[in-house]
Design a protein around this motif. Structure first.
Motif, PDB file in Angstrom:
ATOM      1  N   THR A   1      38.014  14.983  14.701  1.00 21.88           N
ATOM      2  CA  THR A   1      39.003  15.984  14.331  1.00 21.88           C
ATOM      3  C   THR A   1      39.319  15.757  12.862  1.00 21.88           C
ATOM      4  O   THR A   1      39.299  14.618  12.378  1.00 21.88           O
ATOM      5  CB  THR A   1      40.286  15.856  15.163  1.00 21.88           C
ATOM      6  OG1 THR A   1      40.866  14.572  14.923  1.00 21.88           O
ATOM      7  CG2 THR A   1      40.000  16.011  16.642  1.00 21.88           C
TER       8      THR A   1
ATOM      9  N   ALA B   1      42.062  15.716  11.226  1.00 21.29           N
ATOM     10  CA  ALA B   1      43.201  14.832  10.984  1.00 21.29           C
ATOM     11  C   ALA B   1      42.883  13.373  11.279  1.00 21.29           C
ATOM     12  O   ALA B   1      43.560  12.471  10.779  1.00 21.29           O
ATOM     13  CB  ALA B   1      44.389  15.281  11.823  1.00 21.29           C
ATOM     14  N   GLU B   2      41.864  13.116  12.087  1.00 21.68           N
ATOM     15  CA  GLU B   2      41.545  11.753  12.494  1.00 21.68           C
ATOM     16  C   GLU B   2      41.005  10.920  11.344  1.00 21.68           C
ATOM     17  O   GLU B   2      41.098   9.680  11.364  1.00 21.68           O
ATOM     18  CB  GLU B   2      40.522  11.783  13.637  1.00 21.68           C
ATOM     19  CG  GLU B   2      40.215  10.433  14.262  1.00 21.68           C
ATOM     20  CD  GLU B   2      39.163  10.509  15.344  1.00 21.68           C
ATOM     21  OE1 GLU B   2      38.830   9.459  15.920  1.00 21.68           O
ATOM     22  OE2 GLU B   2      38.669  11.623  15.617  1.00 21.68           O
TER      23      GLU B   2
ATOM     24  N   LYS C   1      42.028  10.181   8.381  1.00 21.70           N
ATOM     25  CA  LYS C   1      42.945   9.261   7.692  1.00 21.70           C
ATOM     26  C   LYS C   1      43.511   8.204   8.629  1.00 21.70           C
ATOM     27  O   LYS C   1      44.302   7.360   8.196  1.00 21.70           O
ATOM     28  CB  LYS C   1      44.073  10.045   7.023  1.00 21.70           C
ATOM     29  CG  LYS C   1      44.872  10.939   7.943  1.00 21.70           C
ATOM     30  CD  LYS C   1      45.775  11.851   7.119  1.00 21.70           C
ATOM     31  CE  LYS C   1      46.495  12.851   7.999  1.00 21.70           C
ATOM     32  NZ  LYS C   1      47.220  13.850   7.193  1.00 21.70           N
ATOM     33  N   HIS C   2      43.096   8.233   9.901  1.00 24.93           N
ATOM     34  CA  HIS C   2      43.523   7.210  10.849  1.00 24.93           C
ATOM     35  C   HIS C   2      42.414   6.184  11.081  1.00 24.93           C
ATOM     36  O   HIS C   2      42.337   5.584  12.152  1.00 24.93           O
ATOM     37  CB  HIS C   2      43.950   7.851  12.167  1.00 24.93           C
ATOM     38  CG  HIS C   2      45.197   8.671  12.049  1.00 24.93           C
ATOM     39  ND1 HIS C   2      46.460   8.122  12.065  1.00 24.93           N
ATOM     40  CD2 HIS C   2      45.370  10.004  11.850  1.00 24.93           C
ATOM     41  CE1 HIS C   2      47.364   9.074  11.925  1.00 24.93           C
ATOM     42  NE2 HIS C   2      46.725  10.228  11.783  1.00 24.93           N
ATOM     43  N   GLY C   3      41.555   6.011  10.125  1.00 25.16           N
ATOM     44  CA  GLY C   3      40.519   4.992  10.226  1.00 25.16           C
ATOM     45  C   GLY C   3      39.199   5.352   9.583  1.00 25.16           C
ATOM     46  O   GLY C   3      38.726   4.633   8.686  1.00 25.16           O
TER      47      GLY C   3
ATOM     48  N   ASN D   1      42.719  17.860   4.321  1.00 22.33           N
ATOM     49  CA  ASN D   1      41.863  16.714   4.642  1.00 22.33           C
ATOM     50  C   ASN D   1      40.635  16.666   3.738  1.00 22.33           C
ATOM     51  O   ASN D   1      40.182  15.578   3.346  1.00 22.33           O
ATOM     52  CB  ASN D   1      41.421  16.766   6.088  1.00 22.33           C
ATOM     53  CG  ASN D   1      42.572  16.746   7.068  1.00 22.33           C
ATOM     54  OD1 ASN D   1      42.669  17.596   7.962  1.00 22.33           O
ATOM     55  ND2 ASN D   1      43.498  15.802   6.924  1.00 22.33           N
TER      56      ASN D   1
ATOM     57  N   GLU E   1      41.503  15.104   0.509  1.00 22.88           N
ATOM     58  CA  GLU E   1      41.595  13.653   0.627  1.00 22.88           C
ATOM     59  C   GLU E   1      40.218  13.004   0.528  1.00 22.88           C
ATOM     60  O   GLU E   1      40.051  11.926  -0.057  1.00 22.88           O
ATOM     61  CB  GLU E   1      42.253  13.278   1.959  1.00 22.88           C
ATOM     62  CG  GLU E   1      43.715  13.687   2.058  1.00 22.88           C
ATOM     63  CD  GLU E   1      44.258  13.576   3.473  1.00 22.88           C
ATOM     64  OE1 GLU E   1      45.488  13.696   3.626  1.00 22.88           O
ATOM     65  OE2 GLU E   1      43.470  13.372   4.412  1.00 22.88           O
TER      66      GLU E   1
END
Length: 604
Positions: free
Chosen positions: A495, A497-498, A500-502, A529, A532
């Protein structure tokens, strides 16, 4: 996974027709191949590790002849791909030859028992116990038919198995949890794991069911059930054109099937919708069919699971509670029984073992299958069937079946919405109109794509990421799957958004990211995203329609798709990603239609 073919008829044409059938079935396994031919005196077996061409070359200088034969193309489960492990396998005297698709769970026990009785084994496979079981029953005085049934009765697990016995002008076969189809020709009869095995010889088929044992002779076939009682299996005519199973001038089946998507999608939606009237007419699912349904569980594996995820998003947008499950996990831990649950199984072949297991484990009020194959196992396991009508798909990497599944599921989602909520979606007319335009939009993508240039530009990258939201997330996962399947390069989908979570920790200038924009409200967040990624030096390739936000200089390249309804942008984006994967694999010299370690239909 493996492919089985048999030919029973007049003359000495068995070898040529067996080779044709194996060639047609090579998408089911290509580790090794072999044939066994019965000529009235004995059984001649020839087998080789490698592909069908290796077998064909061996037969050119040393080939048996006869009118009755069986053939096999293997996807290895027990033992590596060697000449010894190739099928057919024989008994001690070479009078019985057997081919098998599936897994025999009690073969260790059977092998020990047979070895103690003096039987000698030459392979590492589970299959080899079967000809020895037949041999043992024959030695005890059983007839060939009774000996074959006695052997089948002793094996446990999933199987489609076919055998020839010296001096007998017949093939004996049985199925349990693995597909097997009979083909009725004018001068010969056939068996196959799938219809393409013999489609060039006959279009008349009869689908066997679990527990069936069949004896096929030049004059026809007889079927008995698990209790030994004679049963009738209806013969029907398939509407596939034999030319559909050829390459049609393309370098690869995959490219041919990508280009066939406009036609396949046209079949999927034809006659099922009237955009002007805002009407849906799904075969066998009239208005009111889904009244009382409170939630939908979608179960599938691989590419079909991504179609299930796509459908989950479509149903959620239509206010219908839905969840996609990996069929293998659903079978292990099905959700608690609740009234009003509809389980929808999705499988191109209708034979996917994990998906069959999920349906059997389901604690649901109702089950249905969305599949491409009439008469497949899941059509018998489920209460209802909805066909995607994509036509035969030979390439191991699924392409047109995914598009057709999504188109069919999108219509189904709207049908369910109308029954559950009591009204059409607010934008249903625009959606149905866009669905009617989808075949033409896909044609425009295929004809105008810059996928080859994009694939060339990022050939030397270390890894490839794919991101999206909603339906775009499913497409990102499918894009990554296609890329890794046929290029053998590291590819992952997330996804948006995922990241930036790893996963963002892995982004470098050598990690191109393919970003799917749906043309919906989530695109603004996806663009954030993307920025980023760019801030950390990662190149970005956007797959977007004209309705996407202004991307400006936030991306390096754009693979455009025609503007359409947000629910269908993902189908067009997926075609672009299929083409990127194809050209990246071709540039690397990969075996595109037969990627290593994989097979088309996962039946074990």
């Amino acid at each position: 996974m493996c492919g089985i073919v048999a030919r029973i008829g007049e003359g000495d044409d068995a070898v040529d027709e067996l080779l044709a059938g194996l060639t047609n079935l090579e998408y089911r396994g290509y580790d090794s191949a072999g044939i066994a031919v019965q000529n009235g005196c004995g059984v001649g077996v020839r087998k080789r590790a490698g592909g069908i061409d290796d077998l064909r070359n061996a037969l050119a200088t040393d080939g048996p002849s006869g009118s009755v034969g069986i053939g096999h193309t293997r996807w290895s489960t027990h033992g590596p791909p060697t000449d010894a492990n190739a099928h057919p396998h024989t008994d001690c005297d070479g009078d019985v030859a057997v081919v098998h698709n599936g897994i025999i769970e009690n073969y260790d026990e059977l092998r020990r028992t047979l070895s103690k009785a003096g039987h000698a084994f030459e392979s590492d496979t589970d299959t080899e116990v079967i000809p020895h079981l037949i041999e043992s029953a024959l030695a005890d005085g059983a007839s060939p038919a009774a000996a074959f049934r006695a052997a089948v009765d002793r094996i446990e697990g999933s199987y489609a198995v076919a055998a020839v016995i010296g001096g007998r002008e017949a093939v004996y076969a049985a199925r349990n949890d693995s597909p097997l189809v009979v083909g009725e020709g004018e001068s010969a009869q056939y068996l196959g794991s799938d219809v393409p095995a013999f489609l060039e010889f006959t279009e008349r088929v009869a689908y066997l069911e679990d527990g069936d044992v069949v004896r096929v002779t030049p004059g026809g076939f007889t079927v008995t059930d698990a209790d030994g009682e004679r049963v009738q299996r209806t013969t029907e005519t398939v509407d596939w054109d034999p030319q559909d199973t050829g390459k049609g001038g393309y370098d690869h089946y995959m490219l041919k099937e990508i280009n066939e998507q406009p036609t396949a999608l046209g079949r999927s939606v034809s006659g099922r919708t009237d955009p002007d009237a805002g009407a849906i007419d799904l075969d066998g699912f009239p208005p009111g069919t889904f009244e009382g349904i409170e939630r939908v569980h979608l179960v599938a594996m691989g590419t079909s699971y991504h179609a299930a995820m796509y459908a989950e998003s479509l149903l959620a947008r239509r206010d219908v509670p839905a969840r996609a499950f990996m069929a293998s996990e659903y079978a292990m831990s099905p959700p608690p029984e609740e009234d009003g649950t509809l389980v929808i199984a999705i499988s191109q072949s209708g034979e996917t073992a994990d998906t069959i297991g999920a349906v059997r484990a389901a604690r649901a009020e109702r089950t249905m299958v969305v599949t491409n194959v009439v008469g497949s196992s899941l059509t018998r396991e489920c209460d209802d069937t909805l066909l995607v009508r994509a036509g035969p798909e030979i390439g191991v990497a699924a392409t047109k079946s995914f598009s057709s599944q999504v188109a069919t599921l999108s219509l189904l989602a709207e049908r369910i919405r109308r029954d559950v909520v009591g009204s059409p979606s607010p934008d249903s007319r625009a959606f149905l109109s866009a669905l009617s335009d989808l075949p033409d939009h896909v044609r425009r993508v295929v004809e105008g794509t810059a996928a080859e240039e994009v694939a060339d530009a990022f050939t030397d990258s270390e890894a490839y990421f794919f991101i999206g939201r909603g339906p775009g997330h499913a497409v990102a996962l499918e894009g990554a799957l296609k890329f890794k399947e046929i290029t053998y390069e590291h590819a992952e989908g997330f996804t948006a958004a995922e990241l930036k979570h790893g996963p963002l920790a892995l982004v470098t200038e050598d990690t191109p990211v393919f970003a799917v924009f749906n043309g919906s409200e989530g695109d603004t967040e996806t663009l954030g995203n993307v920025k980023e990624i760019r801030a950390r030096g990662g190149p970005v390739i956007a797959v977007a329609s004209g309705d996407a936000p202004d991307l400006g200089d936030a991306v390096d390249r754009v693979l455009p798709v025609p503007a359409t309804h947000p629910d269908l942008v993902g189908v067009l984006a997926n075609v672009q990603l299929q083409l990127v994967a194809y050209h990246a694999a071709k540039r690397r010299g990969r075996s595109i239609d037969k990627p290593r370690n994989l097979a088309k239909s996962v039946t074990v």
